[in-house]
Design a protein around this motif. Sequence first.
Motif, PDB file in Angstrom:
ATOM      1  N   GLU A 278      41.017  67.742  25.751  1.00 22.98           N
ATOM      2  CA  GLU A 278      40.241  68.143  26.816  1.00 22.98           C
ATOM      3  C   GLU A 278      39.647  69.201  26.160  1.00 22.98           C
ATOM      4  O   GLU A 278      38.131  69.344  26.307  1.00 22.98           O
ATOM      5  CB  GLU A 278      40.682  68.646  28.147  1.00 22.98           C
ATOM      6  CG  GLU A 278      41.329  67.545  29.041  1.00 22.98           C
ATOM      7  CD  GLU A 278      41.935  68.145  30.270  1.00 22.98           C
ATOM      8  OE1 GLU A 278      41.817  69.301  30.333  1.00 22.98           O
ATOM      9  OE2 GLU A 278      42.533  67.296  31.040  1.00 22.98           O
ATOM     10  N   THR A 279      39.958  69.995  25.230  1.00 25.16           N
ATOM     11  CA  THR A 279      39.548  71.149  24.559  1.00 25.16           C
ATOM     12  C   THR A 279      39.191  70.959  22.951  1.00 25.16           C
ATOM     13  O   THR A 279      38.303  71.581  22.493  1.00 25.16           O
ATOM     14  CB  THR A 279      40.393  72.562  24.508  1.00 25.16           C
ATOM     15  OG1 THR A 279      41.599  72.230  23.949  1.00 25.16           O
ATOM     16  CG2 THR A 279      40.765  72.622  26.160  1.00 25.16           C
ATOM     17  N   GLN A 313      32.656  69.943  24.649  1.00 30.40           N
ATOM     18  CA  GLN A 313      33.868  70.363  25.045  1.00 30.40           C
ATOM     19  C   GLN A 313      34.650  71.728  24.188  1.00 30.40           C
ATOM     20  O   GLN A 313      35.167  72.527  24.892  1.00 30.40           O
ATOM     21  CB  GLN A 313      34.931  69.180  24.605  1.00 30.40           C
ATOM     22  CG  GLN A 313      34.710  68.055  25.617  1.00 30.40           C
ATOM     23  CD  GLN A 313      35.699  66.879  24.910  1.00 30.40           C
ATOM     24  OE1 GLN A 313      35.249  65.905  24.467  1.00 30.40           O
ATOM     25  NE2 GLN A 313      36.719  66.824  25.290  1.00 30.40           N
TER      26      GLN A 313
END
Length: 324
Positions: A278-279, A313
């Motif tokens: 996600e990051t 992201q």
Amino acid sequence: MVLEKEVIIVGGGPIGIACALECKKRGWNYLVLEKGALTNSLFNYPKNMTFFSTSEKLEIDDIPFISKNPKPNRDEALEYYRRVATSNTLHLNLYEVVTSINKEDTLFKIETNRNHYITKKVILATGFYDIPKLLNVPGEQLPKVTHYYKEAHPYSMQSVIIVGASNSSVDAALEIWRKGGHVTMIIRGKDIGERVKYWVRPDILNRIEEGSIKAFYNSEIVEIKEHEVIISTPEGIKNIPNDYVLALTGYQPDLNFLKAIGVDLSHEENKIPKYNSETMETNIVGLYLAGVICGGMETHKWFIENSRMHAKQIVKHIEKSKER
């Protein structure tokens, strides 16, 4: 003198450029470090290469990529990313090689062949095109052997062996044959690769079937000599007269560089770096991965079209960390 930046981006390819655009939007003090030319990997692609993707899938930051072809070619891509970088006056240092990255407390210390930097955030967007997968056979070090293909003309009227059955191998085989080269393909598997561009695959299969291009399936090179190559085939050992060998067997990321930084490569089989999907942050706080390097040895997993969102992201996560 030590230069301080908020974000250092290592790699000036399409994904590195996308990361730079996101940093610029926020007014951050960032810098891209690229060891070669702008989009160095694309620059080193074959001159007549055509992308599998359509132009809109290669766009970054919704900046239109206009192509005169259904599928853009190498020169069009170079022009597009060059225009994106120059028209947005992105901060890029070209031909600056990163030699080490070390983290001390909350800061990364980066050394290059020119400067020393400190920064709180590092984005690695280095790709995988610089280290070829070797055949590891006797004679691979001979001058007639190359792991990169640029254009067909030097191989006209020469006996050329091409190792591999991927897009790069097939493109090289067809181009060299059409320029008058005598082409033999050595293919480890039982057929031409399934990922070969759908409009090219029938062409190479037809050329092999008619005998214009020779192909040995389920075969491997045993030894490369000055004027011949010895191969192992299902029918036994064969000696093939040869002038040049193009070992287009793929490339891999600089895993030793990642390991030296401290990135977790505990996925034993494919050496996939550990990161948050996600990051995009790795096991090292403040160190992010972007683009094809995320796949480790699975070099067919990530492309420009499915990794260009990594920039957003990453920058979104950096923004949140600044707010804390």
